[in-house]
Design an enzyme around this catalytic site. Structure first.
Site, PDB file in Angstrom:
ATOM      1  CB  ALA A 128     -19.746  -0.051 -31.012  1.00  0.00           C
ATOM      2  CB  ALA A 129     -24.319   2.376 -29.560  1.00  0.00           C
ATOM      3  N   PRO A 130     -25.849  -0.501 -29.103  1.00  0.00           N
ATOM      4  CG  PRO A 130     -27.628  -1.632 -28.064  1.00  0.00           C
ATOM      5  CD  PRO A 130     -27.081  -1.227 -29.426  1.00  0.00           C
ATOM      6  N   GLY A 131     -23.807  -2.067 -27.982  1.00  0.00           N
ATOM      7  CA  GLY A 131     -22.647  -2.803 -27.480  1.00  0.00           C
ATOM      8  C   GLY A 131     -22.782  -4.309 -27.375  1.00  0.00           C
ATOM      9  CE  LYS A 133     -23.964  -7.716 -34.332  1.00  0.00           C
ATOM     10  NZ  LYS A 133     -25.070  -6.889 -33.757  1.00  0.00           N
ATOM     11  CG  ASP A 151     -23.207   4.307 -32.376  1.00  0.00           C
ATOM     12  OD1 ASP A 151     -23.437   3.119 -32.709  1.00  0.00           O
ATOM     13  OD2 ASP A 151     -24.000   5.252 -32.623  1.00  0.00           O
ATOM     14  CG  ASP A 194     -24.151  -4.824 -36.406  1.00  0.00           C
ATOM     15  OD1 ASP A 194     -24.667  -5.526 -37.293  1.00  0.00           O
ATOM     16  OD2 ASP A 194     -24.693  -4.612 -35.305  1.00  0.00           O
ATOM     17  CB  CYS A 247     -30.594  -7.398 -38.400  1.00  0.00           C
ATOM     18  SG  CYS A 247     -31.185  -5.759 -37.985  1.00  0.00           S
TER      19      CYS A 247
HETATM   20  C1  LIG Z   1     -27.333  -1.967 -35.989  1.00  0.00           C
HETATM   21  S1  LIG Z   1     -26.896  -0.753 -34.829  1.00  0.00           S
HETATM   22  C2  LIG Z   1     -25.439  -1.423 -34.104  1.00  0.00           C
HETATM   23  C3  LIG Z   1     -25.695  -2.485 -33.061  1.00  0.00           C
HETATM   24  C4  LIG Z   1     -24.438  -2.879 -32.333  1.00  0.00           C
HETATM   25  N1  LIG Z   1     -23.388  -3.306 -33.226  1.00  0.00           N
HETATM   26  C5  LIG Z   1     -24.688  -3.982 -31.309  1.00  0.00           C
HETATM   27  O1  LIG Z   1     -24.340  -5.140 -31.566  1.00  0.00           O
HETATM   28  O2  LIG Z   1     -25.234  -3.682 -30.241  1.00  0.00           O
HETATM   29  C6  LIG Z   1     -26.243   0.503 -35.842  1.00  0.00           C
HETATM   30  C7  LIG Z   1     -25.572   1.624 -35.074  1.00  0.00           C
HETATM   31  O3  LIG Z   1     -24.939   2.472 -36.030  1.00  0.00           O
HETATM   32  C8  LIG Z   1     -24.960   3.786 -35.535  1.00  0.00           C
HETATM   33  N2  LIG Z   1     -24.716   4.648 -36.697  1.00  0.00           N
HETATM   34  C9  LIG Z   1     -25.607   5.071 -37.633  1.00  0.00           C
HETATM   35  N3  LIG Z   1     -24.979   5.789 -38.581  1.00  0.00           N
HETATM   36  C10 LIG Z   1     -23.670   5.835 -38.223  1.00  0.00           C
HETATM   37  C11 LIG Z   1     -22.507   6.437 -38.776  1.00  0.00           C
HETATM   38  N4  LIG Z   1     -22.592   7.144 -39.891  1.00  0.00           N
HETATM   39  N5  LIG Z   1     -21.337   6.276 -38.134  1.00  0.00           N
HETATM   40  C12 LIG Z   1     -21.241   5.565 -36.993  1.00  0.00           C
HETATM   41  N6  LIG Z   1     -22.315   4.978 -36.415  1.00  0.00           N
HETATM   42  C13 LIG Z   1     -23.503   5.108 -37.024  1.00  0.00           C
HETATM   43  C14 LIG Z   1     -26.311   3.922 -34.890  1.00  0.00           C
HETATM   44  O4  LIG Z   1     -26.308   4.954 -33.931  1.00  0.00           O
HETATM   45  C15 LIG Z   1     -26.488   2.530 -34.264  1.00  0.00           C
HETATM   46  O5  LIG Z   1     -26.089   2.552 -32.917  1.00  0.00           O
END
Ligand SMILES: C[S@@+](CC[C@H](N)C(=O)[O-])C[C@H]1O[C@@H](n2cnc3c(N)ncnc32)[C@H](O)[C@@H]1O
Length: 319
Positions: A128-131, A133, A151, A194, A247
């Protein structure tokens, strides 16, 4: 001086010609795509309907106070594209700090549009981070869904919490699990995943160093993505919806991952109405064939949407 600058620029452009040549037959109007990489990504913002009742008043204020020139994105409600501004970063505006507007790339709204969240639904945002969506889910449901924002990185969750607080969102709880190990047994109606990806949809001339550097430190992304998508499936109730997004352009991180899920679990790809132009998902890549329903997944190319390139798959859990 000008000659040297131009030479440097041409060298940079040829980096991308080399990099993306593997997608030459895949990307529509490939030359136009390469040209588009030379332009900076446009900035977009969305008005926060949880705090702003009269958007016309706010838009007038932004025009007068900062000389902000923008155009409404008619197809995606409450989104505006920045054309010009005295202030280069939207994040510096007082109205941003007050949570009246949120900046996010236009295409980042697409996975949430595909998810179609409704008030009272129990929804998991697995990465979810940085949030961006998570925030949009809350705004589209008038802060009335129940959202778990997960996250694996606590530092990025801190940024997510700050964003949600700024936007006045209260319907979200946060968790910090590796997505693949998120506890089973909670009856989520919808899960959005995502995933971390190579981010090719964001690439721009000038980012060559970053791209080469990233290549060193990257684990095997498709295998991480497959693990996250399978867990997302296992977390949703039978009949529930999973939205998978990246993306990136890379079919190994897109169709191949969704195809893997279709082979491992009882799932069906669903169509959804996209407000932005797209190309259909691939049913074959480099000699590998994918399930024919992968055609219902959607590819969004940066030069066609004038935003970050995206890939979105909407999936239903059958049993
Ligand atoms: C593309 S970003 C997400 C962007 C977010 N959905 C938004 O809209 O702001 C991918 C995220 O996945 C997290 N991440 C990476 N591997 C992960 C895992 N195994 N489990 C959970 N989160 C993970 C990363 O820390 C990162 O914040």
């Amino acid at each position: 001086m000008e000659k040297n600058r131009l030479k440097g620029f041409q060298q940079k452009s040829s980096f991308f010609e080399g990099y993306f040549s593997k997608y030459k037959d895949l990307i529509p109007e490939y030359d136009k795509f390469l040209e588009y990489l030379k332009t900076p990504l446009p900035q977009y913002f969305r008005i926060n309907n949880l705090k702003v009742l009269d958007s016309n008043h706010l838009l007038e204020l932004l025009k007068n106070k900062y000389g902000l020139i923008f155009e409404e994105v008619k197809k995606v409600p409450l989104f505006y594209k920045v054309i010009d501004s005295k202030e280069p970063s939207l994040g510096n505006l007082e109205e941003y700090g007050l949570g009246l507007i949120h900046s996010m790339t236009l295409t980042s709204s697409l996975p949430v549009i595909a998810l179609d969240p409704k008030p009272e639904e129990l929804i998991l945002d697995l990465c979810a981070a940085p949030g961006g969506k998570t925030g949009l889910i809350a705004m589209l449901t008038e802060d009335k869904a129940v959202v778990v924002a997960n996250d694996k990185r606590i530092d990025r969750l801190t940024a997510l919490v700050a964003n949600l607080k700024r936007l006045g969102i209260t319907c979200v709880v946060t968790t910090c699990y590796r997505g693949e190990l998120f506890p089973l047994g909670i009856p989520f109606q919808k899960v959005i995943v995502d995933v971390p990806c190579s981010g090719e949809g964001r690439y721009r001339v000038g980012m060559e160093g970053e791209i080469l550097y990233q290549k060193f430190g990257r684990a095997n992304l498709p295998s991480i993505q497959k693990g996250l998508l399978v867990r997302a499936f296992d977390l949703v109730q039978p009949g529930g919806i999973i939205v998978y997004s990246t993306c990136t352009i890379n079919p190994e991180e897109n169709e191949a991952v969704v195809d893997y899920l279709l082979r491992k679990r009882q799932a069906e790809i669903l169509d959804w109405d996209s407000p932005l132009p797209y190309r259909t998902g691939l049913t074959e890549w480099e000699g590998k064939t994918f399930h024919p329903s992968l055609k219902l997944t959607k590819r969004f190319y940066t030069h066609e949407v004038e935003a970050v390139g995206f890939y979105v798959a909407k999936i239903k859990r059958l049993i």
